[in-house]
Design an enzyme around this catalytic site. Structure first.
Site, PDB file in Angstrom:
ATOM      1  N   GLY A  28     -13.537  -6.658   2.715  1.00 39.37           N
ATOM      2  CA  GLY A  28     -12.346  -7.367   2.261  1.00 39.37           C
ATOM      3  C   GLY A  28     -12.006  -8.519   3.174  1.00 39.37           C
ATOM      4  O   GLY A  28     -12.273  -8.477   4.386  1.00 39.37           O
ATOM      5  N   THR A  29     -11.420  -9.565   2.600  1.00 39.64           N
ATOM      6  CA  THR A  29     -11.036 -10.742   3.387  1.00 39.64           C
ATOM      7  C   THR A  29      -9.577 -11.118   3.135  1.00 39.64           C
ATOM      8  O   THR A  29      -9.160 -12.221   3.456  1.00 39.64           O
ATOM      9  CB  THR A  29     -11.934 -11.940   3.015  1.00 39.64           C
ATOM     10  OG1 THR A  29     -11.832 -12.184   1.598  1.00 39.64           O
ATOM     11  CG2 THR A  29     -13.379 -11.664   3.374  1.00 39.64           C
ATOM     12  N   GLY A  30      -8.815 -10.213   2.554  1.00 38.50           N
ATOM     13  CA  GLY A  30      -7.453 -10.545   2.148  1.00 38.50           C
ATOM     14  C   GLY A  30      -6.371  -9.961   3.011  1.00 38.50           C
ATOM     15  O   GLY A  30      -6.319 -10.200   4.221  1.00 38.50           O
ATOM     16  N   GLU A  67       3.403  -6.400   8.865  1.00 41.28           N
ATOM     17  CA  GLU A  67       2.814  -6.947   7.646  1.00 41.28           C
ATOM     18  C   GLU A  67       3.811  -7.076   6.496  1.00 41.28           C
ATOM     19  O   GLU A  67       3.700  -7.964   5.654  1.00 41.28           O
ATOM     20  CB  GLU A  67       1.635  -6.079   7.174  1.00 41.28           C
ATOM     21  CG  GLU A  67       0.414  -6.164   8.060  1.00 41.28           C
ATOM     22  CD  GLU A  67       0.377  -5.040   9.073  1.00 41.28           C
ATOM     23  OE1 GLU A  67       1.429  -4.384   9.274  1.00 41.28           O
ATOM     24  OE2 GLU A  67      -0.680  -4.812   9.665  1.00 41.28           O
ATOM     25  N   ALA A  92      -7.325  -7.965   6.295  1.00 42.12           N
ATOM     26  CA  ALA A  92      -8.596  -8.229   6.960  1.00 42.12           C
ATOM     27  C   ALA A  92      -8.416  -8.882   8.326  1.00 42.12           C
ATOM     28  O   ALA A  92      -9.028  -8.466   9.317  1.00 42.12           O
ATOM     29  CB  ALA A  92      -9.474  -9.102   6.069  1.00 42.12           C
ATOM     30  N   CYS A 148       0.812  -1.215   0.000  1.00 44.08           N
ATOM     31  CA  CYS A 148       0.000   0.000   0.000  1.00 44.08           C
ATOM     32  C   CYS A 148       0.848   1.270   0.000  1.00 44.08           C
ATOM     33  O   CYS A 148       0.348   2.341  -0.322  1.00 44.08           O
ATOM     34  CB  CYS A 148      -0.939   0.001   1.205  1.00 44.08           C
ATOM     35  SG  CYS A 148      -0.098  -0.169   2.784  1.00 44.08           S
ATOM     36  N   ASN A 149       2.113   1.177   0.357  1.00 38.86           N
ATOM     37  CA  ASN A 149       2.961   2.363   0.374  1.00 38.86           C
ATOM     38  C   ASN A 149       4.280   2.161  -0.357  1.00 38.86           C
ATOM     39  O   ASN A 149       5.234   2.906  -0.130  1.00 38.86           O
ATOM     40  CB  ASN A 149       3.257   2.780   1.826  1.00 38.86           C
ATOM     41  CG  ASN A 149       2.079   3.479   2.461  1.00 38.86           C
ATOM     42  OD1 ASN A 149       1.704   4.581   2.075  1.00 38.86           O
ATOM     43  ND2 ASN A 149       1.462   2.820   3.422  1.00 38.86           N
TER      44      ASN A 149
END
Length: 454
Positions: A191-193, A118, A196, A47-48
């Site tokens: 979302g489930t990925g 993450e 999540a 995401c970044n």
């Protein structure tokens, strides 16, 4: 020779990162098709961050410029970001700097939230993706495996991630000033990925009890069952989105999942249901919320964006996206970060030392072959003269080993010092052995390379 093309929250706008993320899955293969010297590619897209780690097979002294330009062209073709924008955006690292950069990234030292957990999993999955599409190489395999080992060492030996901080938790910390009672807050997880599970765990730690999940890809029921929450069907999504006090999105969808039109329709549907099924908009536990206009908060952790910014045109709706979260990222914990960077630097130097030693392997093999060919010739001549003594052959082989010992030691010393050329010059001057080696790189920037020569 290893190369990294890097765009992150430190050197790129959110809009550019969003565009780069869209075509990330196809980028590695597209890069390798652009230049014959590019033999491996692993793309890390989060995401970044967007980074392409490349293995370049070029002889010593060759310029990597044409291959770098080809790689940038490949990124542009896959993502739609203009070449000129990429050259002004991407940082370029090659040679020994690549290992230290990836080790720092994997350890969370380059994240918006320093030490977040993450990223290590995302880097690992990037390698798995490259294996799936057969774009990795032995040297990239070694690099990424060592990065994972370094990340675990940093986590175990420093306090960098002791607080369990993550992008998800930072976002929810920012949301806390808007929530008076998490137990009474109605939450919709979209979302489930990727995030999540971490999002649900963080919500529960805060005391959230009413959490529902919707999946654009249809996996909500499976996720809901395994996590003991309520699944939202496609037909009920608009109403649930309109009635939620807090929406947290974290899907990999390429288009907006939530926009103003969806929330408008959800509110209308909620009010038009038959009396027996009527739902009134719930009282909102957000602080300072006007009675007549319930206040809603939407947290968008998706890249590309899951939420259309037009939702803020609706009264009472506030959007907290990655760009906003980045602005509020906390300062590094200096001691833990310093210790972690020492470990990263040490691991990178060890990785590079091994790589440098391996870079002289062709020259070492050539020297050993030269010496042992002479040895075998002398042993054959001795046998032809009738000397079949095993002691004579053993003595000659021992002598060859003794003579090779010092050159082998010196090859490692010179390689670690970056003086491979001295060893090659000596081989050529003394024995007439000429060997071409893979190039050893230095740091540069994409902008410094400039346009490719025509």
């Amino acid at each position: 020779m290893l190369i990294c093309l890097s765009a992150s929250h430190k050197n790129s706008s959110f809009d550019v990162l969003e565009k780069l993320s869209v075509g990330a899955n196809d980028t590695a293969g597209g890069i390798l098709e652009r230049h014959p010297a590019l033999v491996g590619a692993v793309v890390v897209a989060t995401c970044n961050r967007f980074e392409a780690y490349l293995d370049l097979d070029e002889p010593l002294g060759s310029s990597p410029i044409s291959a770098v330009h080809a790689a940038i062209d490949g990124v542009s073709a896959s993502t739609g970001v203009a070449v000129d924008v990429l050259r002004n955006t991407l940082d370029l690292v090659h040679g020994s700097g690549v290992a230290e950069h990836l080790f720092a990234v994997t350890s969370g030292l380059e994240s918006v939230v320093v030490g977040e957990g993450e990223i290590a999993g995302q880097v690992r999955r990037s390698l798995e993706q490259a294996r799936l599409f057969r774009t990795t190489s032995p040297e990239l395999e070694r690099l990424f495996q060592r990065a994972s080992q370094t990340s675990r060492g940093v986590k175990n030996r420093t306090g960098i991630g002791a607080a369990g901080r993550s992008l998800v938790r930072l976002a929810l910390e920012l949301a806390e000033s808007r929530v008076t009672d998490w137990a009474q807050t109605r939450v919709l997880l979209v979302g489930t990925g990727r995030y999540a599970g971490a999002s649900l765990a963080a919500l529960r730690d805060l005391g959230a009890e009413d959490v529902r999940v919707y999946s654009p890809s249809g996996r909500a029921q499976k996720f809901a069952t395994s996590h003991q929450i309520t699944a939202v069907a496609e037909s009920a999504f608009a109403i649930e989105a309109a009635e939620a006090d807090l929406i947290l999105t974290c899907t990999t969808a390429d288009t907006h999942v939530i926009d103003a039109a969806l929330l408008h329709s959800g509110r209308a549907l909620s009010l038009q249901l038959p009396a027996a099924e009527a739902r009134t908009l719930p009282s909102c536990p957000m602080t300072d919320a006007p009675t007549e206009i319930p206040r809603r908060l939407i947290i968008d952790l998706g890249l590309p964006r899951n939420v259309d910014p037009d939702v803020t045109d609706l009264a009472g709706v506030e959007l907290l996206d990655l760009e906003t979260i980045r602005i509020h990222a906390p300062l590094e914990e200096l001691n833990a970060t310093s210790d972690a960077r020492l470990l990263v630097g040490r691991a990178a130097r060890k990785f590079s030392a091994v790589a440098e030693e391996q870079s002289l392997a062709p020259a070492v093999v050539a020297l050993r072959s030269y010496v042992f060919d002479l040895l075998d010739g002398e042993i054959d001549r001795a046998r032809n003269r009738g000397d079949n003594s095993e002691q004579t052959e053993a003595a000659l082989r021992h002598l060859a080993g003794v003579l090779l010992h010092t050159p082998m030691v010196r090859s490692r010393e010179l390689a670690r010092a970056g003086e491979q050329a001295a060893f090659l010059t000596g081989l050529d001057a003394l024995f007439g052995i000429q060997v071409e080696l893979p190039a050893a790189g230095t740091a540069a920037t994409a902008a410094d390379i400039g346009p490719a020569a025509s």
